[in-house]
Design a protein around this motif. Structure first.
Motif, PDB file in Angstrom:
ATOM      1  N   GLN A  68       0.802  -1.523  -0.321  1.00  0.00           N
ATOM      2  CA  GLN A  68      -0.431   0.033   0.117  1.00  0.00           C
ATOM      3  C   GLN A  68       1.204   0.683   0.173  1.00  0.00           C
ATOM      4  OE1 GLN A  68      -2.465  -0.375   2.851  1.00  0.00           O
ATOM      5  NE2 GLN A  68      -4.405  -2.166   2.233  1.00  0.00           N
ATOM      6  N   ALA A  69       1.674   0.985   0.624  1.00  0.00           N
ATOM      7  CA  ALA A  69       3.149   2.517   0.506  1.00  0.00           C
ATOM      8  C   ALA A  69       3.337   2.810  -0.235  1.00  0.00           C
ATOM      9  CB  ALA A  69       4.178   2.471   1.663  1.00  0.00           C
ATOM     10  N   PHE A  70       4.034   1.282  -1.689  1.00  0.00           N
ATOM     11  CA  PHE A  70       4.225   1.911  -2.687  1.00  0.00           C
ATOM     12  C   PHE A  70       3.301   2.205  -3.659  1.00  0.00           C
ATOM     13  CE2 PHE A  70       8.308  -0.583  -1.438  1.00  0.00           C
ATOM     14  CZ  PHE A  70       8.918   0.672  -1.286  1.00  0.00           C
ATOM     15  N   GLY A  71       1.911   1.906  -3.548  1.00  0.00           N
ATOM     16  CA  GLY A  71       1.175   2.147  -4.128  1.00  0.00           C
ATOM     17  C   GLY A  71       0.812   3.310  -4.159  1.00  0.00           C
ATOM     18  N   ALA A  72       0.548   4.231  -2.772  1.00  0.00           N
ATOM     19  CA  ALA A  72       0.844   5.449  -2.687  1.00  0.00           C
ATOM     20  C   ALA A  72       1.729   6.432  -3.659  1.00  0.00           C
ATOM     21  CB  ALA A  72       0.696   6.043  -1.141  1.00  0.00           C
ATOM     22  N   MET A  98       0.864  -5.599  -9.125  1.00  0.00           N
ATOM     23  CA  MET A  98      -0.183  -5.446 -10.375  1.00  0.00           C
ATOM     24  C   MET A  98      -1.340  -4.113  -8.701  1.00  0.00           C
ATOM     25  SD  MET A  98      -1.666  -8.986 -12.895  1.00  0.00           S
ATOM     26  CE  MET A  98      -3.210  -7.561 -13.442  1.00  0.00           C
ATOM     27  N   ARG A  99      -1.580  -4.777  -7.993  1.00  0.00           N
ATOM     28  CA  ARG A  99      -1.793  -3.744  -6.708  1.00  0.00           C
ATOM     29  C   ARG A  99      -1.397  -2.622  -6.563  1.00  0.00           C
ATOM     30  NH1 ARG A  99      -2.586  -8.991  -3.914  1.00  0.00           N
ATOM     31  NH2 ARG A  99      -1.072  -8.568  -3.091  1.00  0.00           N
ATOM     32  N   ALA A 100      -0.252  -2.471  -6.027  1.00  0.00           N
ATOM     33  CA  ALA A 100       0.626  -0.945  -5.908  1.00  0.00           C
ATOM     34  C   ALA A 100       0.483  -0.759  -7.087  1.00  0.00           C
ATOM     35  CB  ALA A 100       2.084  -1.513  -5.911  1.00  0.00           C
ATOM     36  N   GLN A 102      -2.224  -0.249  -9.999  1.00  0.00           N
ATOM     37  CA  GLN A 102      -3.508   0.017  -9.752  1.00  0.00           C
ATOM     38  C   GLN A 102      -3.759   1.885 -10.272  1.00  0.00           C
ATOM     39  OE1 GLN A 102      -6.273  -1.464  -7.416  1.00  0.00           O
ATOM     40  NE2 GLN A 102      -8.118  -0.662  -8.694  1.00  0.00           N
ATOM     41  N   GLY A 103      -4.486   1.814 -11.611  1.00  0.00           N
ATOM     42  CA  GLY A 103      -4.837   3.054 -12.156  1.00  0.00           C
ATOM     43  C   GLY A 103      -3.208   4.046 -12.692  1.00  0.00           C
ATOM     44  N   ARG A 104      -2.290   3.064 -13.475  1.00  0.00           N
ATOM     45  CA  ARG A 104      -1.094   3.247 -13.920  1.00  0.00           C
ATOM     46  C   ARG A 104      -0.814   2.900 -15.150  1.00  0.00           C
ATOM     47  NH1 ARG A 104       3.577   6.015 -11.436  1.00  0.00           N
ATOM     48  NH2 ARG A 104       3.651   6.493 -13.531  1.00  0.00           N
ATOM     49  N   ASP A 105      -0.254   3.729 -16.089  1.00  0.00           N
ATOM     50  CA  ASP A 105       0.127   3.376 -16.742  1.00  0.00           C
ATOM     51  C   ASP A 105       1.254   2.232 -16.998  1.00  0.00           C
ATOM     52  OD1 ASP A 105       0.268   2.592 -19.801  1.00  0.00           O
ATOM     53  OD2 ASP A 105       0.286   4.832 -20.695  1.00  0.00           O
ATOM     54  N   ALA A 106       1.424   1.193 -16.308  1.00  0.00           N
ATOM     55  CA  ALA A 106       2.400  -0.152 -16.330  1.00  0.00           C
ATOM     56  C   ALA A 106       2.302  -0.431 -17.080  1.00  0.00           C
ATOM     57  CB  ALA A 106       2.322  -0.220 -15.231  1.00  0.00           C
ATOM     58  N   ARG A 107       3.645  -1.565 -17.267  1.00  0.00           N
ATOM     59  CA  ARG A 107       3.360  -2.620 -18.261  1.00  0.00           C
ATOM     60  C   ARG A 107       5.090  -3.363 -17.179  1.00  0.00           C
ATOM     61  NH1 ARG A 107       3.661  -2.887 -24.844  1.00  0.00           N
ATOM     62  NH2 ARG A 107       1.550  -1.768 -24.924  1.00  0.00           N
ATOM     63  N   MET A 108       5.122  -4.934 -17.439  1.00  0.00           N
ATOM     64  CA  MET A 108       5.224  -5.827 -16.761  1.00  0.00           C
ATOM     65  C   MET A 108       6.571  -6.263 -17.307  1.00  0.00           C
ATOM     66  SD  MET A 108       3.222  -6.299 -13.073  1.00  0.00           S
ATOM     67  CE  MET A 108       2.099  -5.579 -12.540  1.00  0.00           C
ATOM     68  N   PHE A 109       7.912  -6.796 -17.635  1.00  0.00           N
ATOM     69  CA  PHE A 109       8.144  -8.414 -17.917  1.00  0.00           C
ATOM     70  C   PHE A 109       9.172  -8.504 -16.988  1.00  0.00           C
ATOM     71  CE2 PHE A 109       7.573  -3.204 -20.146  1.00  0.00           C
ATOM     72  CZ  PHE A 109       7.461  -3.785 -21.826  1.00  0.00           C
ATOM     73  N   THR A 110       9.788  -9.426 -17.321  1.00  0.00           N
ATOM     74  CA  THR A 110      10.962 -10.928 -17.293  1.00  0.00           C
ATOM     75  C   THR A 110      11.823 -10.474 -17.719  1.00  0.00           C
ATOM     76  OG1 THR A 110       9.558 -12.387 -18.463  1.00  0.00           O
ATOM     77  CG2 THR A 110       8.499 -12.575 -16.273  1.00  0.00           C
TER      78      THR A 110
END
Length: 131
Positions: A68-72, A98-100, A102-110
């Protein structure tokens, strides 16, 4: 393992690189934010025109309050990046990301090279989270 992080800003590409590892506590998140803010001072682009690569492959699963802190942190508009890429290794860590984010335009990669290529490519119209 305690919290480890490194943050660099490259003014030539206007990319902020963040490496996070270990297990974070609230005080570590505060130290991270201070370091992130200082790194942003080295950018040459306008506000919110930079891109950010976040490498969390060595980060431990975090308690909910840290997620939650990182989400903020991610929700704050002042340091919001134009493009945001996460590089991760564990499926549970992906759920926390994904939770942190949320609401951001983000992509995830390996793969870090794929993340860098996406960040430095011309903007695309698609803004969803991709695995």
């Amino acid at each position: 393992m305690g919290a480890i992080f490194r943050i660099t800003a490259d003014p030539s590409t206007n990319m902020v690189r963040q490496y996070l590892a270990g297990f974070f506590e609230a005080v570590d998140v505060e130290r991270f934010v201070a370091a992130r803010n200082a790194a942003h001072e080295r950018l040459t682009c306008g506000p919110n025109e930079h891109v950010t690569l976040v490498d969390v492959r060595d980060m431990k699963i975090q308690p909910q309050e840290i997620v939650q802190a990182f989400g903020a942190v991610l929700a704050g508009p002042r340091y919001r990046s134009r493009k945001l890429a996460f590089v991760f290794s564990q499926s549970l860590a992906r759920m926390q990301l994904m939770r942190a984010s949320q609401g951001r335009d983000a992509r995830m990669f390996t793969d870090i090279k794929e993340a860098e290529a996406w960040l430095l490519a011309e903007d695309d119209a698609e803004g969803s989270i991709a695995a």
